[in-house]
Write a protein that holds these residues in place. Structure first.
Motif, PDB file in Angstrom:
ATOM      1  N   SER A 181       0.805  -1.243   0.087  1.00 29.30           N
ATOM      2  CA  SER A 181       0.129  -0.047   0.001  1.00 29.30           C
ATOM      3  C   SER A 181       0.963   1.149  -0.025  1.00 29.30           C
ATOM      4  N   GLN A 191      -3.935   2.324   2.592  1.00 30.22           N
ATOM      5  CA  GLN A 191      -5.409   1.400   2.768  1.00 30.22           C
ATOM      6  C   GLN A 191      -4.791  -0.017   2.158  1.00 30.22           C
ATOM      7  N   SER A 192      -5.717  -1.041   2.500  1.00 29.48           N
ATOM      8  CA  SER A 192      -5.570  -2.251   1.932  1.00 29.48           C
ATOM      9  C   SER A 192      -5.542  -2.347   0.310  1.00 29.48           C
ATOM     10  N   ALA A 193      -4.456  -2.998  -0.069  1.00 33.30           N
ATOM     11  CA  ALA A 193      -4.176  -3.066  -1.493  1.00 33.30           C
ATOM     12  C   ALA A 193      -4.232  -4.526  -2.049  1.00 33.30           C
ATOM     13  N   GLU A 213      -6.856  -0.417  -4.441  1.00 29.72           N
ATOM     14  CA  GLU A 213      -6.895   0.014  -3.005  1.00 29.72           C
ATOM     15  C   GLU A 213      -8.333   0.052  -2.505  1.00 29.72           C
ATOM     16  N   ASN A 215     -10.842   1.856  -0.175  1.00 31.01           N
ATOM     17  CA  ASN A 215     -11.452   2.773   0.829  1.00 31.01           C
ATOM     18  C   ASN A 215     -12.398   2.425   1.950  1.00 31.01           C
ATOM     19  N   GLN A 224      -4.664   1.911  -8.021  1.00 30.52           N
ATOM     20  CA  GLN A 224      -3.541   2.545  -7.397  1.00 30.52           C
ATOM     21  C   GLN A 224      -2.627   3.143  -8.320  1.00 30.52           C
ATOM     22  N   THR A 229       3.994   3.387  -5.649  1.00 27.84           N
ATOM     23  CA  THR A 229       4.066   2.319  -4.573  1.00 27.84           C
ATOM     24  C   THR A 229       5.638   2.247  -4.175  1.00 27.84           C
TER      25      THR A 229
END
Length: 252
Positions: A181, A191-193, A213, A215, A224, A229
């Motif tokens: 992330s 955020q989780s990716a 990603e 939200n 993303q 990254t």
């Protein structure tokens, strides 16, 4: 009731239109999610739940998500973790978790669940290359039931054979793996990716891929910017599992 649900990412949803009039994926269908590797099990589980959440959010009657897993696998690998679910914006009270003794029982419970229009989504978790009972007949039964009830159904596969996956009647098949992330301000966790790849689609689509990603505030994905990254020193699974002796293990 909307017939399709989306990722919320225009490029992905438009590409998934295929021969349909609507963007995204059909609700009244069976879909598959395959963990890219053993370490991606939690990410694949998270993706199933997040897509199920986006689907159930299209209705106003707050239908629950039915999650079915093998009890032996849950003891070895852990169960859904309520605090982890809450951190991703999911309400654990909206998830009904069923422990089944084996893969055949998982499929039977899923078949019963998908016939119930009161469900917002059904997720059946199966492990191994060739789970007993998983074949074209069983998946056709799930697909037909989903078409009749309108309940989106996810077949969650861990440890499947990438080179020779079992044939199923799923409308779409995806490979999921955890992705690094982008840190937030003050180097706070991002955020989780997820890296997602479309392996099969009823309309003949394949090879669609993206890094998404989640939200957790708006319950939507965004694509993303890979250029931002950071180096991947080992992506962290976004949905922690918990051992069965944890006091909150069975709350989800």
């Amino acid at each position: 009731m909307p017939s399709h649900f989306t990722f919320g990412v225009k490029r992905i949803d438009a590409a998934l239109r295929g021969n349909a009039a609507e963007q995204g994926l059909p609700r009244a269908a069976l879909h598959e999610l395959h963990a890219a590797d053993k370490g991606d099990k939690a990410s694949t589980a998270a993706m199933a739940l997040l897509l199920a959440q986006r689907c159930r959010a299209l209705d106003s009657d707050n239908k629950p998500i039915l999650w079915i897993s093998e009890s032996g696998e849950a003891r070895r690998q852990g169960r859904l973790y309520p605090p982890g679910l809450a951190e991703m914006g999911l309400d654990p009270s909206h998830i009904i978790h069923v422990d089944a003794p084996d893969s055949i029982a998982v499929l039977r419970a899923a078949a019963d669940g998908v016939r119930c229009a009161a469900m917002g989504a059904v997720i059946a978790e199966l492990s191994g290359k060739k789970p007993k009972g998983l074949d074209l007949t069983a998946t056709r039964r799930l697909s037909l039931s989903a078409q009749q009830s309108g309940v989106v159904t996810w077949l969650l596969r861990n440890g499947s054979d990438k080179e020779d996956p079992l044939p199923t009647s799923a409308f779409s098949r995806w490979e999921i793996c955890a992705a690094p992330s982008i840190p937030l301000e003050a180097n706070a966790p991002g955020q989780s990716a997820f890296d997602i790849t479309l392996l099969r689609h009823r309309s003949g689509l394949y090879g669609l891929n993206a890094r998404l990603e989640w939200n957790c505030d708006h319950h939507e994905f965004r694509e993303q910017d890979i250029a931002k990254t950071p180096p991947n020193f080992g992506a962290v699974s976004p949905l922690p599992a918990v051992r069965t002796n944890h006091q909150g293990a069975r709350a989800a």
